[in-house]
Design a protein around this motif. Structure first.
Motif, PDB file in Angstrom:
ATOM      1  N   HIS A 176       0.846  -1.204   0.000  1.00 26.10           N
ATOM      2  CA  HIS A 176       0.000   0.000   0.000  1.00 26.10           C
ATOM      3  C   HIS A 176       0.883   1.257   0.000  1.00 26.10           C
ATOM      4  O   HIS A 176       2.035   1.209   0.433  1.00 26.10           O
ATOM      5  CB  HIS A 176      -0.893   0.003   1.250  1.00 26.10           C
ATOM      6  CG  HIS A 176      -1.853   1.135   1.280  1.00 26.10           C
ATOM      7  ND1 HIS A 176      -1.708   2.212   2.128  1.00 26.10           N
ATOM      8  CD2 HIS A 176      -2.959   1.371   0.537  1.00 26.10           C
ATOM      9  CE1 HIS A 176      -2.696   3.066   1.901  1.00 26.10           C
ATOM     10  NE2 HIS A 176      -3.469   2.580   0.948  1.00 26.10           N
ATOM     11  N   ALA A 177       0.314   2.359  -0.480  1.00 26.99           N
ATOM     12  CA  ALA A 177       1.066   3.613  -0.594  1.00 26.99           C
ATOM     13  C   ALA A 177       1.699   4.061   0.722  1.00 26.99           C
ATOM     14  O   ALA A 177       2.734   4.725   0.724  1.00 26.99           O
ATOM     15  CB  ALA A 177       0.147   4.708  -1.125  1.00 26.99           C
ATOM     16  N   THR A 178       1.089   3.693   1.845  1.00 31.59           N
ATOM     17  CA  THR A 178       1.625   4.128   3.136  1.00 31.59           C
ATOM     18  C   THR A 178       2.750   3.221   3.626  1.00 31.59           C
ATOM     19  O   THR A 178       3.369   3.517   4.645  1.00 31.59           O
ATOM     20  CB  THR A 178       0.521   4.126   4.209  1.00 31.59           C
ATOM     21  OG1 THR A 178      -0.067   2.820   4.233  1.00 31.59           O
ATOM     22  CG2 THR A 178      -0.536   5.170   3.911  1.00 31.59           C
ATOM     23  N   LYS A 179       2.994   2.115   2.928  1.00 37.38           N
ATOM     24  CA  LYS A 179       4.036   1.188   3.353  1.00 37.38           C
ATOM     25  C   LYS A 179       5.345   1.505   2.625  1.00 37.38           C
ATOM     26  O   LYS A 179       5.361   2.232   1.627  1.00 37.38           O
ATOM     27  CB  LYS A 179       3.605  -0.254   3.062  1.00 37.38           C
ATOM     28  CG  LYS A 179       2.236  -0.648   3.652  1.00 37.38           C
ATOM     29  CD  LYS A 179       2.197  -0.580   5.156  1.00 37.38           C
ATOM     30  CE  LYS A 179       1.226  -1.538   5.821  1.00 37.38           C
ATOM     31  NZ  LYS A 179      -0.130  -0.975   6.112  1.00 37.38           N
ATOM     32  N   SER A 227       5.824   0.390  -2.231  1.00 34.27           N
ATOM     33  CA  SER A 227       4.479   0.763  -2.680  1.00 34.27           C
ATOM     34  C   SER A 227       4.237   0.362  -4.117  1.00 34.27           C
ATOM     35  O   SER A 227       5.067   0.596  -4.997  1.00 34.27           O
ATOM     36  CB  SER A 227       4.293   2.273  -2.547  1.00 34.27           C
ATOM     37  OG  SER A 227       3.131   2.683  -3.254  1.00 34.27           O
ATOM     38  N   THR A 244       1.124   1.435  -5.097  1.00 36.97           N
ATOM     39  CA  THR A 244      -0.078   2.251  -4.833  1.00 36.97           C
ATOM     40  C   THR A 244      -1.041   1.455  -3.971  1.00 36.97           C
ATOM     41  O   THR A 244      -1.391   1.878  -2.889  1.00 36.97           O
ATOM     42  CB  THR A 244      -0.792   2.774  -6.101  1.00 36.97           C
ATOM     43  OG1 THR A 244      -1.296   1.667  -6.865  1.00 36.97           O
ATOM     44  CG2 THR A 244       0.139   3.625  -6.952  1.00 36.97           C
ATOM     45  N   SER A 257       9.501   0.987  -7.085  1.00 39.10           N
ATOM     46  CA  SER A 257       9.623   1.146  -5.641  1.00 39.10           C
ATOM     47  C   SER A 257      10.631   0.148  -5.063  1.00 39.10           C
ATOM     48  O   SER A 257      11.381   0.477  -4.130  1.00 39.10           O
ATOM     49  CB  SER A 257       8.240   0.964  -5.004  1.00 39.10           C
ATOM     50  OG  SER A 257       8.249   1.321  -3.659  1.00 39.10           O
TER      51      SER A 257
END
Ligand code: PLP
Length: 393
Positions: A192-195, A198, A200, A250
């Motif tokens: 996820h984007a917060t990890k 990413s 997205t 990423s």
């Protein structure tokens, strides 16, 4: 907690930040790199259904993680659900109450009932000691959870489970890039984007087990991938080429981003060091962290304000500090009452005293220093803030 853009902070000053400062990692490739990667996707006209970029990402992740199989999917919640379903079990699965709600939701989607256990008050993670209450009522499976850039005692959890003939899995959503003592436990990472890594949105199930991998590849979508094997149900857990393209870039950037996180983490440690009642946590259980989480424990007496007061003060300065995890799973819909609060003293205490501060792409040394200054200010202005918070309540 309000996420609106604040115009005046709780101490009467203009907010320290004009735009909100998020907590998540949010590392993304430059627009130019993204555009070049997408041009390739459009040229091939292959947008999803186990395309070449997903296959490449799976190979690279398997190598990076040192496992035989990396199965990429839509997100970690779907990955966990599929993994739990593939275990072919019924009944109860032991998970920590102090985790992101997705661990418990995945169990429900897989038709399992989560048994919520407490965590170690120091590591914040569930280990074999926390499984002891289940010695006389062994669950059908155990799922450990890695937190804060650290690693839970997966070897201990797996040994407990193996001695009782039940499978053990890991929710490693937060643990991409974390190095730990080798085990053979299947695990799920979030992209996820917060990890820290990413795509997205995205997830990855990692395992050395060929049979389990075949089940996952066949369950992931109704057409399957690889040799066909019978599965009880299929899903749409496919990762798209657009996701995989971002994931590949990423992964290339991961070492740089982890070093950057480590430097920022150290800067926070230094800047927050002398504030009474603030303890900055170090990742535990791993010999190398991804440094993706800056978590502080607030002692409300020594600090002068409860954790929630500090969070509201930071929000009023447009710092989107998070109460992570709040509340415990046992106090979250639809799991309210699934375990008695008295059986979860560490979870209860941690959900009331932890705060997560910004760290990642939107944070640099200047942001670290300003956020740390705000925490200093909150301590210094505590009596005034207590009044302001009462008035605002
Ligand atoms: C982020 C996270 C998840 C969920 O990951 P998604 O990819 O958003 O589904 C699950 N468990 C933990 C511990 C997490 O931090």
């Amino acid at each position: 907690m309000s996420r609106r853009l604040s115009l005046m902070a709780l101490d009467g000053r203009p907010p320290a930040f004009d735009t909100p400062v998020p907590v998540g990692q949010l590392y993304f490739p430059s627009w130019e790199r993204y555009r070049a990667a997408m041009a390739g996707v459009w040229e091939r006209g292959w947008f999803t259904n186990h395309g070449p970029l997903v296959q490449e990402l799976e190979q690279r992740l398997a190598t990076f993680l040192g496992v035989r199989h990396a199965i990429c999917c839509t997100n970690a919640t779907v990955g966990l659900t599929m993994l739990m379903r593939c275990l072919g079990i019924r009944g109860r699965i032991a998970i920590p109450a102090f985790t992101f709600i997705a661990t418990a939701q995945a169990a429900r989607w897989a038709g399992l009932e989560p048994v919520l256990l407490d965590v170690d008050p120091e590591t914040h993670m569930m280990g074999p000691a926390q499984l002891q209450p289940l010695d006389d009522a062994v669950p059908a499976a155990v799922a450990g959870v890695d937190l804060w850039g650290g690693a839970c005692d997966s070897i201990g959890l797996a040994a407990w489970a193996q001695a009782r003939g039940v499978p053990c899995i890991l929710d490693s959503a937060q643990a991409m890039g974390v190095c730990r003592a080798a085990d053979s436990v299947p695990r799920v990472f979030s992209l996820h984007a917060t990890k820290v890594l990413s795509a997205t949105e995205g997830g990855c199930v990692a395992t050395d087990d060929d049979d389990l991998a075949a089940l996952l590849r066949n369950m992931r979508s109704s057409y399957g991938a690889g040799a066909p094997v019978a599965v009880p149900v299929t899903a749409n857990g496919r990762m798209s080429e657009a996701q995989a393209a971002v994931g590949l870039m990423s992964l290339q950037d991961l070492p740089t981003n982890i070093s950057r996180n480590q430097q920022l983490h150290a800067a926070y440690m230094e800047a927050l060091r002398d504030i009474p009642g603030v303890e900055t946590l170090q990742p535990t259980g791993a010999y190398r962290s991804n440094w993706a989480y800056l978590v502080c424990r607030i002692d409300s007496v020594a600090f002068g304000l409860p954790r929630d007061g500090l969070v509201r003060f930071l929000h009023s300065h447009n710092v989107l500090a998070r109460r992570y995890f709040y509340p415990g799973v046992h106090r979250s819909v639809p799991f309210i009452g699934a375990a008695a609060a008295e059986t979860l003293p560490a979870t209860e205490a941690l959900s009331a005293c932890l705060v997560q501060l910004p760290l990642g792409a939107r944070t640099d040394n200047a942001v670290v220093n300003r956020v740390a200054q705000l925490v200093h200010d909150a301590h210094r202005l505590a009596p005034q803030l207590r009044q302001a918070l009462q008035g605002a309540a």
